[in-house]
Design a protein around this motif. Structure first.
Motif, PDB file in Angstrom:
ATOM      1  N   ASP A  51       0.808  -1.223   0.000  1.00 41.85           N
ATOM      2  CA  ASP A  51       0.000   0.000   0.000  1.00 41.85           C
ATOM      3  C   ASP A  51       0.840   1.271   0.000  1.00 41.85           C
ATOM      4  OD1 ASP A  51      -2.313  -1.467  -0.071  1.00 41.85           O
ATOM      5  OD2 ASP A  51      -2.728  -1.283   2.079  1.00 41.85           O
ATOM      6  N   ASP A  52       2.068   1.203   0.491  1.00 38.28           N
ATOM      7  CA  ASP A  52       2.921   2.389   0.541  1.00 38.28           C
ATOM      8  C   ASP A  52       3.821   2.532  -0.682  1.00 38.28           C
ATOM      9  OD1 ASP A  52       1.857   3.230   2.941  1.00 38.28           O
ATOM     10  OD2 ASP A  52       3.345   2.162   4.137  1.00 38.28           O
ATOM     11  N   ILE A  53       3.624   1.672  -1.679  1.00 39.05           N
ATOM     12  CA  ILE A  53       4.373   1.788  -2.930  1.00 39.05           C
ATOM     13  C   ILE A  53       3.441   2.427  -3.957  1.00 39.05           C
ATOM     14  CG2 ILE A  53       5.537   0.561  -4.801  1.00 39.05           C
ATOM     15  CD1 ILE A  53       6.298  -1.581  -2.762  1.00 39.05           C
ATOM     16  N   TYR A  54       3.779   3.623  -4.394  1.00 41.55           N
ATOM     17  CA  TYR A  54       2.960   4.369  -5.348  1.00 41.55           C
ATOM     18  C   TYR A  54       3.615   4.307  -6.718  1.00 41.55           C
ATOM     19  CZ  TYR A  54       0.971   6.021  -1.015  1.00 41.55           C
ATOM     20  OH  TYR A  54       0.388   6.068   0.222  1.00 41.55           O
ATOM     21  N   VAL A  55       2.991   3.609  -7.611  1.00 31.95           N
ATOM     22  CA  VAL A  55       3.501   3.479  -8.968  1.00 31.95           C
ATOM     23  C   VAL A  55       3.087   4.731  -9.743  1.00 31.95           C
ATOM     24  CG1 VAL A  55       3.486   2.039 -11.034  1.00 31.95           C
ATOM     25  CG2 VAL A  55       3.302   0.980  -8.779  1.00 31.95           C
ATOM     26  N   PHE A  62       4.083 -12.786 -15.343  1.00 28.56           N
ATOM     27  CA  PHE A  62       4.143 -11.851 -14.215  1.00 28.56           C
ATOM     28  C   PHE A  62       2.753 -11.645 -13.630  1.00 28.56           C
ATOM     29  CE2 PHE A  62       7.576 -10.798 -17.112  1.00 28.56           C
ATOM     30  CZ  PHE A  62       8.671 -10.715 -16.263  1.00 28.56           C
ATOM     31  N   LEU A  63       2.716 -11.368 -12.336  1.00 28.82           N
ATOM     32  CA  LEU A  63       1.472 -11.045 -11.645  1.00 28.82           C
ATOM     33  C   LEU A  63       1.407  -9.538 -11.455  1.00 28.82           C
ATOM     34  CD1 LEU A  63      -1.057 -11.938 -10.027  1.00 28.82           C
ATOM     35  CD2 LEU A  63       0.423 -12.021  -8.008  1.00 28.82           C
ATOM     36  N   VAL A  64       0.367  -8.900 -11.953  1.00 34.96           N
ATOM     37  CA  VAL A  64       0.215  -7.451 -11.801  1.00 34.96           C
ATOM     38  C   VAL A  64      -0.098  -7.144 -10.332  1.00 34.96           C
ATOM     39  CG1 VAL A  64      -1.085  -5.393 -12.464  1.00 34.96           C
ATOM     40  CG2 VAL A  64      -0.572  -7.155 -14.170  1.00 34.96           C
ATOM     41  N   LEU A  65       0.738  -6.294  -9.726  1.00 37.41           N
ATOM     42  CA  LEU A  65       0.546  -5.888  -8.335  1.00 37.41           C
ATOM     43  C   LEU A  65      -0.087  -4.514  -8.223  1.00 37.41           C
ATOM     44  CD1 LEU A  65       3.997  -7.015  -6.870  1.00 37.41           C
ATOM     45  CD2 LEU A  65       1.816  -8.242  -6.748  1.00 37.41           C
ATOM     46  N   SER A  66       0.337  -3.589  -9.084  1.00 35.69           N
ATOM     47  CA  SER A  66      -0.143  -2.208  -8.994  1.00 35.69           C
ATOM     48  C   SER A  66       0.036  -1.511 -10.335  1.00 35.69           C
ATOM     49  CB  SER A  66       0.637  -1.470  -7.900  1.00 35.69           C
ATOM     50  OG  SER A  66       0.159  -0.176  -7.719  1.00 35.69           O
ATOM     51  N   LEU A  67      -0.821  -0.542 -10.593  1.00 37.66           N
ATOM     52  CA  LEU A  67      -0.769   0.240 -11.829  1.00 37.66           C
ATOM     53  C   LEU A  67      -0.594   1.718 -11.511  1.00 37.66           C
ATOM     54  CD1 LEU A  67      -3.873  -1.276 -13.666  1.00 37.66           C
ATOM     55  CD2 LEU A  67      -1.483  -1.855 -14.070  1.00 37.66           C
ATOM     56  N   GLY A  68       0.180   2.405 -12.341  1.00 35.43           N
ATOM     57  CA  GLY A  68       0.259   3.853 -12.240  1.00 35.43           C
ATOM     58  C   GLY A  68      -1.055   4.463 -12.719  1.00 35.43           C
ATOM     59  N   PRO A  69      -1.293   5.734 -12.399  1.00 31.65           N
ATOM     60  CA  PRO A  69      -2.584   6.361 -12.714  1.00 31.65           C
ATOM     61  C   PRO A  69      -2.909   6.459 -14.203  1.00 31.65           C
ATOM     62  CG  PRO A  69      -1.028   7.995 -11.902  1.00 31.65           C
ATOM     63  CD  PRO A  69      -0.384   6.653 -11.716  1.00 31.65           C
ATOM     64  N   THR A  70      -1.904   6.454 -15.066  1.00 32.16           N
ATOM     65  CA  THR A  70      -2.195   6.535 -16.502  1.00 32.16           C
ATOM     66  C   THR A  70      -1.892   5.238 -17.245  1.00 32.16           C
ATOM     67  OG1 THR A  70      -0.015   7.471 -16.994  1.00 32.16           O
ATOM     68  CG2 THR A  70      -1.816   9.036 -16.560  1.00 32.16           C
ATOM     69  N   ALA A  71      -1.597   4.168 -16.534  1.00 34.71           N
ATOM     70  CA  ALA A  71      -1.311   2.887 -17.185  1.00 34.71           C
ATOM     71  C   ALA A  71      -2.545   2.374 -17.914  1.00 34.71           C
ATOM     72  CB  ALA A  71      -0.849   1.865 -16.153  1.00 34.71           C
ATOM     73  N   PHE A  72      -2.358   2.028 -19.164  1.00 33.45           N
ATOM     74  CA  PHE A  72      -3.413   1.486 -20.028  1.00 33.45           C
ATOM     75  C   PHE A  72      -4.568   2.457 -20.238  1.00 33.45           C
ATOM     76  CE2 PHE A  72      -1.393  -2.190 -17.942  1.00 33.45           C
ATOM     77  CZ  PHE A  72      -0.815  -2.776 -19.051  1.00 33.45           C
ATOM     78  N   LYS A  73      -4.311   3.741 -20.096  1.00 35.18           N
ATOM     79  CA  LYS A  73      -5.327   4.764 -20.377  1.00 35.18           C
ATOM     80  C   LYS A  73      -5.027   5.331 -21.761  1.00 35.18           C
ATOM     81  CE  LYS A  73      -6.891   5.005 -16.049  1.00 35.18           C
ATOM     82  NZ  LYS A  73      -7.650   3.928 -15.577  1.00 35.18           N
ATOM     83  N   TYR A  74      -5.935   5.113 -22.688  1.00 33.49           N
ATOM     84  CA  TYR A  74      -5.728   5.566 -24.049  1.00 33.49           C
ATOM     85  C   TYR A  74      -6.863   6.488 -24.450  1.00 33.49           C
ATOM     86  CZ  TYR A  74      -2.406   1.720 -23.919  1.00 33.49           C
ATOM     87  OH  TYR A  74      -1.383   0.896 -23.572  1.00 33.49           O
ATOM     88  N   ASP A  75      -6.837   6.933 -25.673  1.00 34.36           N
ATOM     89  CA  ASP A  75      -7.815   7.917 -26.137  1.00 34.36           C
ATOM     90  C   ASP A  75      -9.134   7.298 -26.600  1.00 34.36           C
ATOM     91  OD1 ASP A  75      -7.181   6.747 -28.534  1.00 34.36           O
ATOM     92  OD2 ASP A  75      -6.291   8.537 -29.417  1.00 34.36           O
TER      93      ASP A  75
END
Length: 138
Positions: free
Chosen positions: A26-30, A67-80
């Motif tokens: 929870d304290d790791i911010y991608v 790989f197992l996805v643990l966390s995503l950054g706020p713009t990961a996989f955000k497209y138009d």
């Protein structure tokens, strides 16, 4: 110090084993379009019942594609909105495939522990696919 890979390989549920090995993140911010993943470790025994040596288990770190996805950054996989797969992007808990050398490796473990599991940070564009079972990819 790294987590004992054999302990992870002996678990019936690799997703649960990796989450336990990583601990609370929870304290790791991608940031940005980054994806934090844990490296899949295959089963201790081959389909033929042969017990894998430690050196074979450690090869997942270098050559494994799951790989197992643990966390995503706020713009990961955000497209138009112009991509046909939008809305089907990986989310935490999903298995994905990627080339290990495209990510930056680090070891993450429970706070205060002197060991951790191999994890990587990838740009979202380096994630090739979502898969139901990472054991089918090597």
């Amino acid at each position: 110090m790294r987590t004992n890979l054999r302990q992870i390989a002996q678990q019936a549920d690799p997703r649960k084993a990796l989450y336990e090995a990583v601990g609370n993140i929870d304290d790791i911010y991608v940031l940005r379009n980054q994806v934090l993943v844990a490296t899949y470790i295959g089963p201790e025994k081959s389909s033929g019942g042969i017990i894998m040596p430690d050196s074979a288990l450690s090869e997942f770190r270098w050559q494994g594609k799951g790989f197992l996805v643990l966390s995503l950054g706020p713009t990961a996989f955000k497209y138009d909105g112009s991509y046909p797969w939008e809305g089907q992007a990986p989310k935490p808990g999903d298995w994905v495939i990627a080339r290990p050398s495209d990510g930056v490796e680090m070891f993450i473990g429970p706070a205060g522990a002197s060991e951790g599991i191999s994890c990587r940070i990838f740009d979202d564009s380096c994630i090739w696919a979502r898969v139901a079972d990472p054991s089918c990819i090597y």
